[in-house]
Design a protein around this motif. Sequence first.
Motif, PDB file in Angstrom:
ATOM      1  N   SER A   1       0.403  47.250  56.188  1.00  9.36           N
ATOM      2  CA  SER A   1       0.813  46.076  55.618  1.00  9.36           C
ATOM      3  C   SER A   1       0.268  45.972  53.991  1.00  9.36           C
ATOM      4  O   SER A   1       0.375  45.389  52.896  1.00  9.36           O
ATOM      5  N   ALA A   2      -0.890  46.730  53.862  1.00  7.43           N
ATOM      6  CA  ALA A   2      -1.576  46.919  52.615  1.00  7.43           C
ATOM      7  C   ALA A   2      -1.397  48.171  52.009  1.00  7.43           C
ATOM      8  O   ALA A   2      -1.939  49.420  52.684  1.00  7.43           O
ATOM      9  N   SER A   3      -0.997  48.225  50.627  1.00  8.99           N
ATOM     10  CA  SER A   3      -0.550  49.380  50.051  1.00  8.99           C
ATOM     11  C   SER A   3      -1.589  50.202  49.426  1.00  8.99           C
ATOM     12  O   SER A   3      -2.009  50.167  48.146  1.00  8.99           O
ATOM     13  N   ILE A   4      -2.682  50.661  50.183  1.00  2.00           N
ATOM     14  CA  ILE A   4      -3.955  51.155  49.695  1.00  2.00           C
ATOM     15  C   ILE A   4      -3.716  52.992  49.904  1.00  2.00           C
ATOM     16  O   ILE A   4      -3.300  53.572  50.975  1.00  2.00           O
ATOM     17  N   ASN A   5      -4.397  53.588  48.715  1.00  2.00           N
ATOM     18  CA  ASN A   5      -4.598  55.032  48.863  1.00  2.00           C
ATOM     19  C   ASN A   5      -5.136  55.393  50.420  1.00  2.00           C
ATOM     20  O   ASN A   5      -6.230  55.223  50.642  1.00  2.00           O
TER      21      ASN A   5
ATOM     22  N   GLU B   1       3.723  63.619  50.374  1.00  2.00           N
ATOM     23  CA  GLU B   1       4.016  62.853  51.692  1.00  2.00           C
ATOM     24  C   GLU B   1       5.175  61.954  51.710  1.00  2.00           C
ATOM     25  O   GLU B   1       5.858  61.565  52.442  1.00  2.00           O
ATOM     26  N   ARG B   2       5.547  61.427  50.273  1.00  2.00           N
ATOM     27  CA  ARG B   2       6.271  60.271  49.877  1.00  2.00           C
ATOM     28  C   ARG B   2       7.781  60.766  50.362  1.00  2.00           C
ATOM     29  O   ARG B   2       8.438  60.093  51.236  1.00  2.00           O
ATOM     30  N   PRO B   3       8.255  61.937  49.969  1.00  2.00           N
ATOM     31  CA  PRO B   3       9.511  62.239  50.255  1.00  2.00           C
ATOM     32  C   PRO B   3       9.676  62.781  51.660  1.00  2.00           C
ATOM     33  O   PRO B   3      10.688  62.456  52.288  1.00  2.00           O
ATOM     34  N   ARG B   4       8.723  63.302  52.355  1.00  2.00           N
ATOM     35  CA  ARG B   4       8.793  63.270  53.760  1.00  2.00           C
ATOM     36  C   ARG B   4       8.893  62.261  54.545  1.00  2.00           C
ATOM     37  O   ARG B   4       9.666  62.156  55.378  1.00  2.00           O
ATOM     38  N   PHE B   5       7.944  61.216  54.154  1.00  2.00           N
ATOM     39  CA  PHE B   5       8.079  59.950  54.856  1.00  2.00           C
ATOM     40  C   PHE B   5       9.510  59.199  54.822  1.00  2.00           C
ATOM     41  O   PHE B   5      10.330  58.718  55.423  1.00  2.00           O
TER      42      PHE B   5
ATOM     43  N   MET C   1      10.008  50.207  50.948  1.00  2.00           N
ATOM     44  CA  MET C   1      10.652  49.281  51.408  1.00  2.00           C
ATOM     45  C   MET C   1      11.971  49.502  52.083  1.00  2.00           C
ATOM     46  O   MET C   1      12.669  50.111  51.757  1.00  2.00           O
ATOM     47  N   VAL C   2      12.069  48.890  53.408  1.00  2.00           N
ATOM     48  CA  VAL C   2      13.201  49.226  54.174  1.00  2.00           C
ATOM     49  C   VAL C   2      13.811  48.035  54.922  1.00  2.00           C
ATOM     50  O   VAL C   2      13.278  46.874  55.263  1.00  2.00           O
ATOM     51  N   GLU C   3      15.371  47.973  54.287  1.00  2.00           N
ATOM     52  CA  GLU C   3      15.887  46.953  54.881  1.00  2.00           C
ATOM     53  C   GLU C   3      16.321  47.093  56.484  1.00  2.00           C
ATOM     54  O   GLU C   3      16.680  48.313  56.777  1.00  2.00           O
ATOM     55  N   LEU C   4      16.363  45.983  57.121  1.00  2.00           N
ATOM     56  CA  LEU C   4      16.903  45.961  58.548  1.00  2.00           C
ATOM     57  C   LEU C   4      18.148  45.405  58.461  1.00  2.00           C
ATOM     58  O   LEU C   4      18.862  44.809  57.794  1.00  2.00           O
ATOM     59  N   PRO C   5      18.789  45.625  59.845  1.00  2.00           N
ATOM     60  CA  PRO C   5      20.204  45.094  60.148  1.00  2.00           C
ATOM     61  C   PRO C   5      19.988  43.642  59.868  1.00  2.00           C
ATOM     62  O   PRO C   5      19.063  42.849  60.225  1.00  2.00           O
ATOM     63  N   SER C   6      20.963  43.119  59.324  1.00  2.00           N
ATOM     64  CA  SER C   6      21.059  41.592  58.964  1.00  2.00           C
ATOM     65  C   SER C   6      20.749  40.578  60.136  1.00  2.00           C
ATOM     66  O   SER C   6      20.681  39.284  60.010  1.00  2.00           O
TER      67      SER C   6
ATOM     68  N   LEU D   1      10.821  45.292  55.455  1.00  2.00           N
ATOM     69  CA  LEU D   1       9.501  45.450  55.801  1.00  2.00           C
ATOM     70  C   LEU D   1       9.325  46.570  54.759  1.00  2.00           C
ATOM     71  O   LEU D   1      10.077  46.981  54.029  1.00  2.00           O
ATOM     72  N   ARG D   2       7.825  46.142  54.310  1.00  2.00           N
ATOM     73  CA  ARG D   2       7.086  47.027  53.091  1.00  2.00           C
ATOM     74  C   ARG D   2       6.278  47.797  54.220  1.00  2.00           C
ATOM     75  O   ARG D   2       5.394  47.371  54.804  1.00  2.00           O
ATOM     76  N   LEU D   3       6.300  49.293  53.892  1.00  2.00           N
ATOM     77  CA  LEU D   3       5.411  49.956  54.768  1.00  2.00           C
ATOM     78  C   LEU D   3       4.746  51.044  53.649  1.00  2.00           C
ATOM     79  O   LEU D   3       5.050  51.606  52.867  1.00  2.00           O
ATOM     80  N   ALA D   4       3.317  50.826  53.843  1.00  2.00           N
ATOM     81  CA  ALA D   4       2.618  51.694  52.981  1.00  2.00           C
ATOM     82  C   ALA D   4       2.533  53.150  53.425  1.00  2.00           C
ATOM     83  O   ALA D   4       2.829  53.427  54.699  1.00  2.00           O
TER      84      ALA D   4
END
Length: 377
Positions: free
Chosen positions: A30-34, A289-293, A314-319, A351-354
């Motif tokens: 939830s926290a976008s930390i290195n 790692e970003r493109p792999r994720f 950020m990923v959108e979920l089904p409505s 959702l936002r995923l670090a």
Amino acid sequence: MVTQPVVHGGRVHQVAKAFRRSVDSFMDFSASINPLGPPASVLRAMQQAIPACGHYPDPSAEGLRKRLAKEHGISSDSIALGNGSSELIRNLPLALSLRHGYVAAPTFMEYEESLYLAGARCTHVLANSGEQYAPPMEELSLLVDAICFSSQKAACKDGESHTAVFVCNPNSPTGRVVTARSLRTLYRKIEEAGLWMVVDEAFIDFCPSYSLIKEISTARRLLILRSFTKFYGMPGIRLGYLVGAPETVARIRRLLPPWSVSHFAQVAGVAAVGDVRYRQRSVKFMRQERPRFIRQLRAVSGLRVIPTSANFVMVELPSTCVTAGLVARLARQGILVRDCQTFSGMTQPALRLAIRHPRDNNRVIHALKKALREGWD
């Protein structure tokens, strides 16, 4: 105006207390930390600074401001330091006597909150899901054009504008980025209209070519925010800074409390800026790692991945999804994610995923797959 408290990521202490578990038992997406954590050079510098804790810190933080000035090729008088960039954001509307702010949204909620606390209005200029939350630059440009040819222009001829445009670049929570060229074009219109432009570059170290910081010496109505939290992995130290025209920065600094930046934060900042190897390692890690994720997330049925240039996705979920239920299910498994529906202007469940270490990223992928397949209460 009475507003609800702003919700932020990184609430691991509160969640751990609620579940009666240790903080270390959670993986915090939830926290976008290195994920590399604070540089070893920073930890050494803070250790060496312990004897100085018997004295007040330098209230002007001259050493750190000079180091940052050298790094960016600007005057040290163009820099204000704060106890995190959030402290500087809270003071901006008061320092600039703002009455109205236009905020490119959905985005970091502190811009909106700071405007309301200062008694100013906030108007959101929204990106939309259909365009994958591409920053609303055309809408902002048309808006500034309208202001430029309105009566507000005449009101600003004395140089005392009471309106600002806020842009987060790269943006949180969407991860979308605006090119420096597009921002320069928008700024020229903003300057002509007599407004202020505030660009939050908290995540710019992951894509430095998009920064406007080199424009500061000639752009009198541009203010740029930077943070040590995200890229340098040191949120607990609380350190951020703002750059702008010296006379504007002086107005902001007068509103800050004495000794806002501790001695430990000052020495940590100097060490971090000087750690070139850490910066190179961090950028290299994220580019790998970003493109792999992202590839793994795109393979999860039901997820829509938004393009990103930052250290989060950020990923959108089904409505039909209720994000609060999914967030709670993952928390019970020791995985914390950011519910994006608490951001103003966010209409789709997301959702936002670090982006963390590969093993952690694999685990959240597995948990999302299972949750979307089985559902949750």
